[in-house]
Design an enzyme around this catalytic site. Structure first.
Site, PDB file in Angstrom:
ATOM      1  CE  LYS A  20      45.564  51.564  38.314  1.00 32.22           C
ATOM      2  NZ  LYS A  20      45.966  50.247  38.498  1.00 32.22           N
TER       3      LYS A  20
ATOM      4  NE  ARG B  26      27.112  43.028  52.976  1.00 27.19           N
ATOM      5  CZ  ARG B  26      26.602  42.125  53.156  1.00 27.19           C
ATOM      6  NH1 ARG B  26      26.772  40.784  52.589  1.00 27.19           N
ATOM      7  NH2 ARG B  26      25.446  41.916  53.950  1.00 27.19           N
TER       8      ARG B  26
ATOM      9  CE1 TYR C 172      49.376  47.926  40.547  1.00 26.35           C
ATOM     10  CE2 TYR C 172      48.095  46.450  41.949  1.00 26.35           C
ATOM     11  CZ  TYR C 172      48.596  47.489  41.781  1.00 26.35           C
ATOM     12  OH  TYR C 172      48.194  48.592  42.396  1.00 26.35           O
TER      13      TYR C 172
ATOM     14  CG  ASP D  59      45.435  42.498  35.952  1.00 29.91           C
ATOM     15  OD1 ASP D  59      44.772  43.659  35.128  1.00 29.91           O
ATOM     16  OD2 ASP D  59      45.758  42.984  37.036  1.00 29.91           O
TER      17      ASP D  59
HETATM   18  C1  LIG Z   1      46.202  49.376  39.448  1.00 32.25           C
HETATM   19  C2  LIG Z   1      46.397  48.062  39.332  1.00 32.25           C
HETATM   20  C3  LIG Z   1      45.596  46.806  39.793  1.00 32.25           C
HETATM   21  C4  LIG Z   1      44.932  47.162  41.034  1.00 32.25           C
HETATM   22  O1  LIG Z   1      43.955  47.992  41.354  1.00 32.25           O
HETATM   23  P1  LIG Z   1      43.297  49.064  42.009  1.00 32.25           P
HETATM   24  O2  LIG Z   1      42.156  49.576  41.541  1.00 32.25           O
HETATM   25  O3  LIG Z   1      44.504  49.846  42.470  1.00 32.25           O
HETATM   26  O4  LIG Z   1      42.751  48.172  43.368  1.00 32.25           O
HETATM   27  C5  LIG Z   1      45.734  45.612  39.343  1.00 32.25           C
HETATM   28  N1  LIG Z   1      46.414  45.160  38.216  1.00 32.25           N
HETATM   29  C6  LIG Z   1      47.012  46.114  37.421  1.00 32.25           C
HETATM   30  C7  LIG Z   1      47.609  45.791  36.369  1.00 32.25           C
HETATM   31  C8  LIG Z   1      47.015  47.762  37.818  1.00 32.25           C
HETATM   32  O5  LIG Z   1      47.602  48.438  37.135  1.00 32.25           O
END
Ligand SMILES: *Cc1c(COP(=O)(O)O)cnc(C)c1O
Length: 385
Positions: free
Chosen positions: A199, A48, A102, A174
């Protein structure tokens, strides 16, 4: 070896790896221990605390890829986003967020921030003027996502970084859609770079994870909250993710190539009303995208003409899978109207530029001719009688 001098695919393959001194195995050994004997009382290892050997190994790779001093691996993209945001926002603070974000990030802000007394403004557009207008006396953070989901709009990263510096704000991005293969926000002045590692980092649709990259000082703030919130990732999955990231460079470059060709194909198809891909000259932000991305990514959206039925199109696809998630080696498609944006009214969707015939396309690494053949036959079948 100094990371800075190594090329992308070398960093993907090697940087951070744990040397197997005992058996000289080719890959980082997996350390599943949740208990480590103290070497130094300040260096207590515990999963953690984000400091197990595998967590540190992968963090080094992510930091090298994003050109930052440090990085941390999280249990999901949302764990990375929520921990980063809350690390820099206290009661009474304000954040400026770009309007096309998102859905999970939007929900976090809309459903949780009031509870903590954190104020927020979503910008009217992605224009820098609207970011400037939204800044208040108590603003502490500016948050962007580019290219955006699902319309692949582009925010000017350099202008955002400059604006943040001028007002002494922490800037966050992001960077999930672009990945560090195509976009390096730290080199353009952004402080904190966030990924849903579910992703492109994972890339095989079998891992849920997140990552944050930043300076040591910023990472330390995030770590202080992260250890209390407890959003770290299991070492087994960290190890799997290290394996996935060895091919990040070659996967994403192949997806860039496929996507650009497919976007051009769709753009010329008479059944397609519009294609949203930043690599097309017809995209409204093409020049901006070119100035801040080295590749245009594997994500795009397109609209079928009203003479074609979207539901039939989805049912007719054979190779391409309808799917909520994205960025895997397999091509997937999704109808925002029927999934991510289903709860909005048609008017709200229209306001966001999301037509009912819109299809989000995550381009995989399959042979282009096979992807094209699948789209072709599905379009043919979906023509309304
Ligand atoms: C999928 C996604 C997230 C969230 O991620 P998780 O792994 O599902 O928690 C955040 N930002 C973007 C652009 C995403 O495609």
């Amino acid at each position: 070896m100094k990371n800075k001098k190594l090329g992308l695919n070398t960093v993907c393959t090697h940087t951070g790896e744990v040397q197997d001194k005992q058996f000289k195995g080719a890959v980082s050994p997996l350390y599943m221990s949740s208990s480590y004997a103290f070497e130094d009382i300040d260096e207590k290892r515990y999963p953690r605390y984000f400091n197990t050997p595998n967590q540190q190994a992968l963090s080094k790779k992510v930091a090298a890829l994003e050109h930052t001093e440090a990085a941390m691996i999280f249990g999901s993209g949302m764990a990375a986003i929520s921990t980063s945001l809350l690390a820099f926002l206290h009661k009474g603070d304000h954040i400026v967020l770009q309007n096309a974000l998102y859905g999970g990030t939007m929900n976090l802000v809309l459903e949780e921030f009031d509870k903590y007394g954190i104020e927020y403004t979503f910008t009217k557009s992605l224009d820098i003027k609207d970011f400037k207008k939204a800044i208040q006396k108590n603003t502490k953070v500016i948050y962007i996502e580019t290219p955006s989901n699902p319309l692949l709009k582009i925010t000017d990263i350099r202008k955002i970084a400059k604006l943040a510096k001028k007002h002494n704000l922490v800037s966050m991005i992001d960077n999930t859609f672009a990945s560090p293969v195509n976009q390096l926000p730290a080199t353009m002045g952004i402080d904190i770079i966030i990924h849903s590692a579910t992703k492109y980092f994972g890339g095989h649709s079998d891992i849920l994870a997140g990552a944050v990259a930043a300076s040591e000082a910023h990472m330390n703030r995030i770590f202080q909250l992260g250890k209390n919130l407890g959003g770290s990732l299991s070492d087994f999955t960290v190890w799997m993710l290290e394996r996935s990231m060895k091919t990040l460079g070659i996967r994403v470059k192949e997806q860039n190539k496929n996507a650009l060709k497919l976007a051009s194909y769709l753009d010329k198809h008479p059944a397609v009303a519009k294609v949203y891909y930043p690599g097309l000259r017809s995209h409204e932000d093409y020049e901006l995208a070119k100035s801040q991305m080295s590749g245009f990514g594997g994500m795009m959206s397109f609209e079928l003409n009203p003479e074609y039925d979207v539901a039939t199109f989805f049912k007719s696809l054979k190779l391409i899978k309808p799917s909520m998630s994205l960025a895997g080696v397999e091509s997937t498609m999704l109808s925002p109207t029927q999934t991510s944006h289903a709860l909005l009214t048609p008017e709200e969707r229209k306001k966001q530029g999301i037509a009912d015939g819109l299809i989000r396309f995550s381009v995989g690494i399959e042979e282009r001719k096979d992807i094209i053949a699948d789209i072709k036959q599905a379009i043919k079948k979906s023509k309304k009688k």
